[in-house]
Design a protein around this motif. Structure first.
Motif, PDB file in Angstrom:
ATOM      1  N   VAL A  31       0.864  -1.185   0.000  1.00 19.78           N
ATOM      2  CA  VAL A  31       0.000   0.000   0.000  1.00 19.78           C
ATOM      3  C   VAL A  31       0.895   1.228   0.000  1.00 19.78           C
ATOM      4  N   GLN A  34       0.110   7.004   2.763  1.00 20.52           N
ATOM      5  CA  GLN A  34      -1.100   7.806   2.682  1.00 20.52           C
ATOM      6  C   GLN A  34      -0.808   9.117   1.973  1.00 20.52           C
ATOM      7  N   SER A  40      -5.844   1.865  -6.042  1.00 20.62           N
ATOM      8  CA  SER A  40      -5.890   0.494  -5.566  1.00 20.62           C
ATOM      9  C   SER A  40      -6.422  -0.392  -6.694  1.00 20.62           C
ATOM     10  N   PRO A  60      -4.473  -0.841  11.066  1.00 22.46           N
ATOM     11  CA  PRO A  60      -4.966  -0.242   9.817  1.00 22.46           C
ATOM     12  C   PRO A  60      -4.167  -0.668   8.595  1.00 22.46           C
ATOM     13  N   ILE A  61      -2.876  -0.892   8.762  1.00 20.98           N
ATOM     14  CA  ILE A  61      -2.061  -1.213   7.574  1.00 20.98           C
ATOM     15  C   ILE A  61      -2.485  -2.565   6.978  1.00 20.98           C
ATOM     16  N   GLN A  63      -5.632  -3.863   7.168  1.00 20.36           N
ATOM     17  CA  GLN A  63      -6.908  -3.595   6.512  1.00 20.36           C
ATOM     18  C   GLN A  63      -6.670  -2.947   5.152  1.00 20.36           C
ATOM     19  N   GLU A  64      -5.771  -1.964   5.146  1.00 22.38           N
ATOM     20  CA  GLU A  64      -5.523  -1.253   3.884  1.00 22.38           C
ATOM     21  C   GLU A  64      -4.841  -2.155   2.858  1.00 22.38           C
ATOM     22  N   THR A  65      -3.960  -3.031   3.327  1.00 23.38           N
ATOM     23  CA  THR A  65      -3.286  -3.937   2.387  1.00 23.38           C
ATOM     24  C   THR A  65      -4.312  -4.839   1.707  1.00 23.38           C
ATOM     25  N   GLN A  67      -7.599  -4.327   1.398  1.00 23.84           N
ATOM     26  CA  GLN A  67      -8.556  -3.585   0.562  1.00 23.84           C
ATOM     27  C   GLN A  67      -7.877  -3.013  -0.680  1.00 23.84           C
ATOM     28  N   HIS A  68      -6.656  -2.577  -0.517  1.00 25.81           N
ATOM     29  CA  HIS A  68      -5.914  -2.028  -1.655  1.00 25.81           C
ATOM     30  C   HIS A  68      -5.743  -3.091  -2.750  1.00 25.81           C
ATOM     31  N   TRP A 364       5.861   2.504   7.731  1.00 30.33           N
ATOM     32  CA  TRP A 364       4.844   2.195   6.722  1.00 30.33           C
ATOM     33  C   TRP A 364       5.482   1.514   5.516  1.00 30.33           C
ATOM     34  N   SER A 368       4.429  -2.259   4.907  1.00 33.11           N
ATOM     35  CA  SER A 368       3.509  -2.538   3.804  1.00 33.11           C
ATOM     36  C   SER A 368       4.174  -3.474   2.779  1.00 33.11           C
TER      37      SER A 368
END
Ligand code: ADP
Length: 577
Positions: A31, A34, A40, A60-61, A63-65, A67-68, A364, A368
């Motif tokens: 990801v 930010q 994505s 959060p990282i 979740q973002e990975t 979803q991304h 990050w 990530s």
């Protein structure tokens, strides 16, 4: 030789793609930081619903990975991957389908609870020689071992560090000045304090090394090329008035971030600034000041493999008992390592759920990429329809000319040129699948470097796996075997990858302590090996680390959008403002 190797690799890959890769997997991308504009992944346009993830952790990282990379959250059992805290119920493992993944092995706490790990090391030291398992500071679990501790305390004049048994992030840790400070009403772990740490600009630091285990049965482990160096925020001192100063003696981020002098790293391009560096910045710095970085990493590798081998029997047998498929589980460990002034690494602890908080751009960036690379190795099912299987499951040997496949990086593949081709025809489906999975993982390693099995590691630790095989016996099959011999899954995989392992006499296996001690002594001498002689070296683990450590092979973050990494010229570091 080079050409032969490349064509052998092509054969293996082609063989795998036509037979064993059943479900397409998601190609994870890290990801971006930010604020970056990178898009994505869009849903693939297929009629299948997007694959789902189940997340039971505050990160959060993660979740973002997910979803991304085009995944959607779920709370039900329709997940393709689950990421949870420790202590997962057996029922969760029992209900999993073969294609589902989960981020813990049953029984992994054997490795991460300080008292259990110490017990496993004591057993290994007894079986294989004290000198081989001397990388954990001497430790006592109180109150159970109070008498032994007292004897040692009174005899030795060293400093001791006291840690609550089930705590983390440096909470409740202190250096013991007086016996009366020992708590009587809780279990604590007391360890010999390593009082001569390697310092940088007078500051103590430790290493967070990420290790991925994709299976314990057979053991398959990888070390990540990048990680974190965490500094204490005040200069190291063992003077009496400084002994209780956590900012000088503890290197936990969660402790030191509260110090007034703590400097947060705010620019991922300058990864040697402030109190948290990348591991590559550390390597660069240490090289500049004349430290033998290769030797340090070879010793760290050795420490990691021995640690994993010490818990392998208990975790693999628990995994066999509880899970339906040995493919389900993986584990991303955080090894905390302290290096002393003699360049000896000490294992402080192994974290089961290493922090996935990303409190700085550097965090990050590293985490990530680490997560994307982890999921790529593990292989997360994409929900798309499996490729149709060829009707004829042709079997042949590695040397049959299979159709061309995408050209892999040659160092990714463990193929032994010194043995006759392995005849695939005779392998059982289970063994073919095990081989396919192992080679498939190697082809997706990216920034992970194989630790076990590698040819050097299989030879070096063969004495342990062989002794184990007598306990974890599975019938050995076909032409790979002598009659009636038993091998563990780890040995079976190793022999498929690297050729038959040497036979040792029963006496050699029984007297395992001696040979391993000897190898430990000669390890250091073999670390200076060159690429030319690496194949002949029986004990060195360095070949697999070469690529990590060479300046010509920098850590690759090319998939992570953002300004290109431009390392600061060395020497140039600012711990202090
Ligand atoms: P926690 O799980 O609470 O982080 P650790 O065992 O990692 O506990 O210890 C916290 C910090 O204390 C380490 O990062 C290290 O700086 C220091 N430390 C722990 N054990 C030792 C030791 N035996 N010798 C020297 N320093 C130690």
């Amino acid at each position: 030789m080079k050409h032969q190797l490349e064509s052998r690799l092509t054969e293996v890959l082609s063989c795998l793609s036509s037979r064993c890769m059943e479900s397409p997997t998601i190609q994870f991308q890290p990801v971006p930081l930010q604020g970056s504009k990178a898009a994505s992944k869009k849903a693939s346009g297929s009629s299948c619903p997007p694959p789902a993830f189940l997340l039971n952790a505050e990160a959060p990282i993660l979740q973002e990975t997910f979803q991304h990379n085009g995944m959607i959250p779920t709370l039900c059992s329709d997940y393709v991957i689950q990421w949870s805290g420790p202590n997962i119920r057996d029922a969760v493992y029992q209900s999993m389908m073969e294609w589902q993944r989960i981020n813990h092995f049953p029984g992994s706490t054997e490795l991460t609870r300080k008292d259990r790990l110490w017990m496993h090391f004591a057993q290994m030291a007894k079986s294989y020689g004290k000198g081989c398992f001397d990388f954990v500071p001497e430790t006592y679990v109180l109150p159970d071992q109070f008498d032994s501790f007292l004897t040692c305390y009174q005899r030795s004049r060293c400093t001791w560090i006291v840690k609550p048994n089930a705590s983390s992030r440096g909470r409740g840790i202190f250096l013991l000045s007086d016996l009366s400070e020992l708590p009587l009403d809780e279990t604590v772990v007391v360890s010999r304090y390593i009082d001569d740490p390697l310092l940088i600009q007078g500051f103590k630091f430790d290493l967070r090394v990420y290790v991925l285990v994709t299976s314990y049965d057979p053991l398959k482990a990888y070390i990540y090329r990048e990680g974190l160096t965490r500094f204490a925020s005040a200069p190291y001192s063992t003077k009496g008035e400084h002994i209780q100063d956590a900012f000088r003696h503890l290197t936990n981020y969660s402790i030191n971030k509260n110090s007034e002098s703590f400097v947060e790293n705010s620019d991922m391009r300058a990864d040697n600034v402030g109190h948290k560096w990348s591991l590559s910045a550390l390597n660069k710095h240490l090289r500049c000041v004349g430290v033998d970085v290769n030797l340090m990493w070879a010793r760290i590798n050795d420490l990691i493999v021995k640690t994993l081998l010490s818990v392998e029997p208990s975790i693999s047998s628990r995994t066999r008992q509880v899970t339906g498929s040995r493919e389900n589980c993986f584990e991303l460990y955080g090894f905390d390592v302290l290096v002393d002034n003699d360049l000896k690494p000490w294992l402080l602890e192994v974290n089961l759920s290493p922090s996935m908080q990303a409190e700085s751009p550097l965090d990050w960036q590293i985490k990530s990429s680490l997560l994307a690379d982890t999921f790529n190795i593990v292989g997360v099912c994409s929900n798309e329809r499996p490729a149709p299987k060829p009707n004829d499951r042709m079997r042949a040997s590695y040397s049959q000319p299979w159709k061309a496949a995408a050209s892999p990086k040659k160092e990714d593949f463990p193929v032994d040129e010194t043995h006759a081709p392995l005849v695939l025809n005779v392998l059982s489906d289970a063994n073919l699948k095990m081989l396919a999975k192992a080679v498939g993982e190697r082809s997706r390693c990216r920034n992970f470097v194989p630790l076990y099995p590698t040819r050097a590691a299989v030879k070096r630790y063969g004495i342990i796996t062989e002794a184990r095989a007598q306990q974890l016996a599975v019938p050995r099959m076909g032409p790979l075997t002598g009659a009636n011999r038993c091998v563990s899954q780890s040995q079976m995989l190793a022999s498929m990858l690297y050729g038959p392992f040497p036979r040792r006499s029963a006496i050699e296996v029984r007297n395992v302590g001696a040979p391993l001690e000897v190898s430990s002594q000669i390890l250091d001498e073999n670390l200076a090996e060159t690429p030319e002689n690496r194949d002949t070296s029986p004990v060195s683990l360095v070949p697999d680390l070469d690529s990590v450590l060479q300046a010509s092979s920098p850590i690759s973050f090319k998939d992570c959008p953002g300004p290109p990494s431009s390392p600061s010229p060395c020497p140039r570091w600012w711990i202090l403002r």
